[in-house]
Structure formats: structure tokens, C-alpha cells
Design an enzyme around this catalytic site. Structure first.
Site, short mmCIF file in Angstrom:
data_model
loop_
_atom_site.label_atom_id
_atom_site.label_comp_id
_atom_site.label_asym_id
_atom_site.label_seq_id
_atom_site.Cartn_x
_atom_site.Cartn_y
_atom_site.Cartn_z
CB SER A 61 -0.91 0.02 1.23
OG SER A 61 -1.67 -1.15 1.29
CD GLN A 62 -0.89 6.94 -1.58
OE1 GLN A 62 -1.98 6.44 -1.90
NE2 GLN A 62 -0.67 8.22 -1.59
#
Ligand code: SAM
Length: 213
Positions: A61-62
């Protein structure tokens, strides 16, 4: 200077600028080396504020998403936290670095094995399971917090049932294109739900997820 230290500082500065205020989250993210969780050709982009590909067509994930979800979960040292969607293992290590007892479930065997190896190598004691996280991990329930890092069509009941009193579930809920982050707290009266923000996650596949009702 250790590899990528400047890049990691810049990433954390950006998280601050974007409104992340929890110092324990920021501290963990400034310590953990995100480049260890991705492979070539993505290593040089490990500190960009973006999701990156990992094996099995999944993503790490970011950083902003990790920070935001962790801040919403607000885990305290010593608390028992269940993560659904181990992926690269980055989120699990952030939680472990914050002093939590972490339990994490991944449905892809390859990702599960890679993450387990990395946890051992980095010296983190994290309980891992390969399976369908939509049904939770009842053996060790209840949990003070549950974080789901893949998009769900609805909140899986087993996860609500495995929350401790006062516990929090953080989960992106919506369709396959866009989700809202739901934060559900177990209170004496039942469950309190708050919604935040639009995100885009890979789908949560399973009995209580997509393709498996
Ligand atoms: N937390 C991860 C990290 O730090 O790298 C990011 C995870 S990625 C966005 C979502 C992960 O959820 C994928 O690895 C996917 O295989 C996994 N997943 C999807 N459905 C699942 C399920 N029912 N049970 C366990 N894992 C699942």
C-alpha cells in the site's frame, strides 16, 4: 549514511504535510526500511508516496494509506492486532515496531512465505497464517484492533465478532473501483461506525469477501 535514509526522511515529512500527526506512526515509518519489502525494479521507488507491485499481482500500500489507516486504528503498545492481507509484510512490521502483538493473515502462499521469512530476518515476532482472513483468526480472538488492507464489499461479521470491547476495526468498504475507509468501534451499546476518505485497494477475496458469498 544507511541506504535511502534521506528518501525515508522526505517520505515522513510528506506524511506530516499531508496531515499525519500520530508521532508513534511517524516514528515507526521513519525507522522501517520500506525498500526491503519490494523487489527490483521498484526498490528505487520505495519511498515514493505510491503503492507498488509485489508478487501475485498484489501491491504494497501507499505510505500515506498505511499511515492514515494506522492512525485511525490508533494501536497502543502491548495491544493485540489482527491484520488481514499481509502482502509484503510492511504494515505488519509497522504495527510490531509500534509495540503491538501482531497476527497477520495472507491468502497467497507465496506472499505468506516471503513475508514470514522477512519477519524472521528482521527479528520481528509476528504470528502468520495462510488462509482466508475474512473469517478472522478465532483461535487468538478477541483483538484490540483489526486492520483489513484489501477492499471488502461489506464488513465481515466474523471480524466484528472477534473485536474486544473498545476494539477498533479499520476496513475499506465499497465496490471494486473505489472504497471508503470505515472505522468501527465496539462499544457497550454495540458498534459505532465512522467513514473517512476514498481509497482504492486490491479486492478482499474470500468467504465473506468478493467471489465467495
Ligand atoms: N498490508 C500489505 C502490505 O503492507 O504490503 C498490503 C496488502 S495488499 C494491498 C492486500 C493483500 O490482501 C494482498 O496481498 C491480498 O492477497 C490479500 N488478501 C485479499 N483477500 C484476502 C483474504 N481473504 N485473506 C487474506 N488476505 C487477503
Amino acid at each position: 549514511m544507511p541506504r535511502f535514509e534521506e528518501e525515508r526522511k522526505d517520505m515522513v515529512a510528506l506524511l506530516r504535510e499531508r496531515g499525519i500527526t500520530n508521532v508513534r506512526v511517524l516514528h515507526a515509518m521513519s525507522k522501517i526500511e520500506r525498500h526491503l519489502f519490494v523487489k527490483e525494479p521498484f526498490v528505487n521507488r520505495a519511498y515514493d508516496d505510491t503503492a507498488l507491485p509485489i508478487a501475485k499481482q498484489q501491491t504494497i500500500s501507499q505510505p500515506y494509506t498505511v499511515a492514515f489507516m494506522t492512525q485511525e486504528l490508533d494501536p497502543q503498545p502491548g495491544q493485540k492486532i489482527l491484520e488481514i492481507g499481509t502482502g509484503s509484510g510492511y504494515q505488519a512490521v509497522i504495527l510490531a515496531e509500534m509495540g503491538c502483538k501482531v497476527f497477520t493473515i495472507e491468502r497467497h502462499m507465496d506472499l505468506f512465505l516471503q513475508a514470514r521469512k522477512l519477519f524472521e530476518k528482521m527479528g520481528y515476532r509476528i504470528a502468520t497464517l495462510c488462509g482466508d482472513g475474512t473469517v478472522g483468526w478465532s483461535e487468538f480472538a478477541p483483538y484490540d484492533g483489526i486492520i483489513v488492507t484489501a477492499a471488502a464489499p461489506e464488513v465481515p461479521d466474523p471480524l466484528l465478532n472477534q473485536l474486544a470491547p473498545g476494539g477498533r476495526l479499520v476496513i475499506p468498504v465499497g465496490d471494486l473501483d473505489m472504497q471508503k475507509l470505515r472505522v468501527v468501534t465496539k462499544t457497550e451499546q454495540g458498534f459505532e461506525t465512522m467513514e473517512a476518505y476514498g481509497f482504492k485497494f486490491v479486492p478482499l477475496i474470500g468467504k465473506k469477501g468478493w467471489n465467495g458469498k
